[in-house]
Design a protein around this motif. Structure first.
Motif, PDB file in Angstrom:
ATOM      1  N   UNK A 111      29.042  55.292 -17.131  1.00 23.37           N
ATOM      2  CA  UNK A 111      28.109  56.361 -16.853  1.00 23.37           C
ATOM      3  C   UNK A 111      28.568  56.908 -17.585  1.00 23.37           C
ATOM      4  N   UNK A 112      29.334  57.332 -18.216  1.00 20.83           N
ATOM      5  CA  UNK A 112      29.394  58.394 -18.833  1.00 20.83           C
ATOM      6  C   UNK A 112      28.892  57.829 -20.770  1.00 20.83           C
ATOM      7  N   UNK A 113      29.807  56.541 -20.442  1.00 22.73           N
ATOM      8  CA  UNK A 113      28.686  56.208 -22.059  1.00 22.73           C
ATOM      9  C   UNK A 113      27.523  55.897 -22.462  1.00 22.73           C
ATOM     10  N   UNK A 114      26.996  55.814 -21.272  1.00 24.89           N
ATOM     11  CA  UNK A 114      25.270  56.150 -20.960  1.00 24.89           C
ATOM     12  C   UNK A 114      24.916  57.886 -21.325  1.00 24.89           C
ATOM     13  N   UNK A 115      25.846  58.027 -20.502  1.00 27.30           N
ATOM     14  CA  UNK A 115      25.585  59.337 -20.547  1.00 27.30           C
ATOM     15  C   UNK A 115      25.780  60.501 -22.280  1.00 27.30           C
ATOM     16  N   UNK A 116      26.466  59.898 -23.053  1.00 23.35           N
ATOM     17  CA  UNK A 116      27.145  59.841 -23.432  1.00 23.35           C
ATOM     18  C   UNK A 116      25.959  59.868 -24.710  1.00 23.35           C
ATOM     19  N   UNK A 117      25.521  58.288 -24.855  1.00 21.03           N
ATOM     20  CA  UNK A 117      24.146  57.859 -25.677  1.00 21.03           C
ATOM     21  C   UNK A 117      22.636  59.098 -25.330  1.00 21.03           C
ATOM     22  N   UNK A 118      22.737  59.170 -24.776  1.00 24.05           N
ATOM     23  CA  UNK A 118      21.338  60.399 -24.021  1.00 24.05           C
ATOM     24  C   UNK A 118      21.885  61.221 -24.578  1.00 24.05           C
ATOM     25  N   UNK A 119      22.453  61.936 -25.031  1.00 23.45           N
ATOM     26  CA  UNK A 119      23.111  63.249 -24.784  1.00 23.45           C
ATOM     27  C   UNK A 119      24.291  63.622 -25.970  1.00 23.45           C
TER      28      UNK A 119
END
Length: 451
Positions: A111-119
């Motif tokens: 979930x954090x990896x997706x968050x990094x890709x988004x922001x």
């Protein structure tokens, strides 16, 4: 953005409020873990419920869209909002840069990896008490750190030990002193010079010439020392127990003082913490009638999980975990003609109760002496839970060894024992003392130094 792991919310249920102006994110997987752990009588279940209530209070009646984008965090009725709280959905399974999705830890990291890709322009940090979780996150490219809001010292050696020792004579460094004698007590008023500026109330000063004194008043520019006689301290007898060294003697002095409501004893295995506390407790309960009962409690990982499955009453369930208390009772009566009969007699006559941490919540113990064994395994939140149970006329004795922490998410710096030691060092009715030496046996002393 700070993303909180489950163990952080169990360690401190109010952790969501402690990140000031930053954005706090709770992964959906963390909410699911809290939901699984919230039922039952374990101490961890109560912490989970409190964490859930804190999150619910912040989110209030916000819409799903507002929760996804972040709800402003208000820490008081009149305070301005600082930072936001949001819920992070599970990771996108279509993203190839993912860990296997079979473990909850992996789901959070994904979930954090997706968050990094988004922001891409935001700093995203995982906050976890689990060292291995932090290593996995960093290996996957996600920044991670420990929860340090309740870590008050950076080095365990910075903790006070409860005394200052001087080579030679203490008085060689003092240029001015005013001595007052009243009601059989001798007090020395001295300036707060270099070397004495870190002394706290109820700490000791001792030297190689035999002088020993306790700090009874601390002011900005001066200290008041109560003169103690070393021979009297070393020769005091408490329920047949005589201190083996000056450190044990200082500990007994604090344990027997009715004006000291919290005594915190630390030290290596075999330094005498438990036997000193037990002898003083029996003396003050049976002989001087200062307290009506002794409450002994302890918390370990296994205790919280297994107490429900062990047979017998609460007291019988607690016996395996509080064996140290019984062992030390036997040591106090080892010279008796029949040691076991003496111990059975004491247990029948002394109002001693073994209590699980699970059953202490919500209670108030009046005129009781509360012994918290193995307190290094408690979180700051759990330490607060127990100490706030002390009612009118009660005294709390905390025993622990910061080198023997058995809880996986605690270290010496984050232990509740460390937190309490630092928080209470200026409390007029509290005292901390670190015991030296390993008088248990020559073998134990050698093992402590060489293994």
């Amino acid at each position: 953005m700070f993303v909180l792991d489950t163990n952080v919310l169990i360690h401190d249920p109010g952790a969501t409020l402690n990140f000031e102006e930053h954005d706090v994110i709770i992964p959906m997987t963390v909410l699911e873990e809290l939901d699984k752990l919230k039922t039952g009588k374990q101490a961890v279940a109560a912490d989970c419920r409190q964490a859930i209530r804190t999150i619910d209070r912040v989110l209030g009646d916000a819409t799903p869209k507002a929760i996804e984008s972040g709800v402003p965090i208000h820490r008081g009725e009149k305070s301005d909002a600082l930072g936001t709280l949001s819920i992070l959905m599970t990771a996108d399974p279509g993203n190839r840069h993912h860990l296997p999705d079979d473990l909850n830890d992996n789901r959070i990291i994904n979930s954090l990896a997706d968050l990094q890709a988004r922001y891409r322009n935001r700093q995203i940090i995982l906050v976890s008490k689990d060292i291995n979780m932090r290593l996995k996150a960093r290996g996957f490219g996600v920044e991670a750190e420990d929860y340090q809001n309740d870590q008050l010292v950076d080095d365990i050696d910075m903790l006070p030990v409860g005394y200052v020792e001087y080579a030679g004579s203490f008085w060689d460094s003092i240029e001015k002193v005013e001595t007052i004698q009243r009601e059989g007590i001798t007090e020395h008023i001295i300036p707060r010079i270099d070397g004495l500026e870190k002394l706290n109330i109820n700490e000791f000063v001792l030297d190689e010439q035999g002088f020993i004194a306790r700090v009874v008043e601390v002011e900005e520019e001066r200290l008041v020392l109560m003169d103690l006689h070393q021979n009297d301290l070393l020769n005091q007898q408490v329920w047949g127990l005589t201190p083996r060294d000056i450190y044990q003697a200082m500990a007994l002095h604090l344990l027997l003082d009715p004006d000291v409501h919290l005594v915190n004893l630390t030290g290596s295995a075999g330094s005498g913490k438990t036997i000193l506390a037990l002898a003083a407790a029996i003396e003050m309960t049976v002989a001087s009638k200062m307290f009506k009962r002794i409450i002994a409690t302890r918390s370990t990982q296994g205790l919280d999980e297994d107490i429900g499955f062990l047979p017998g009453t609460e007291a019988e369930k607690m016996e395996p975990w509080l064996g140290a208390i019984v062992d030390n009772l036997e040591a106090l009566h080892e010279d008796d003609e029949n040691m076991h009969s003496s111990v059975d007699y004491i247990l029948s006559k002394v109002p001693m109760q073994f209590k699980s941490l699970n059953y202490i919540r919500g209670r108030s113990f009046q005129h009781s002496l509360i012994i918290i064994d193995e307190s290094q395994n408690l979180t700051p939140h759990q330490i607060k839970t127990i100490i706030t149970r002390a009612g009118n006329g009660s005294k709390v004795v905390c025993l622990g060894n910061l080198a023997q922490i058995d809880t996986p998410y605690l270290g010496a710096l984050s232990s509740g024992l460390t937190y309490m030691t630092e928080r209470f060092k200026g409390f007029r009715h509290g005292a901390h003392l670190h015991l030296k030496g390993v008088p248990r046996s020559l073998l134990a002393e050698y093992a402590e130094a060489h293994l």
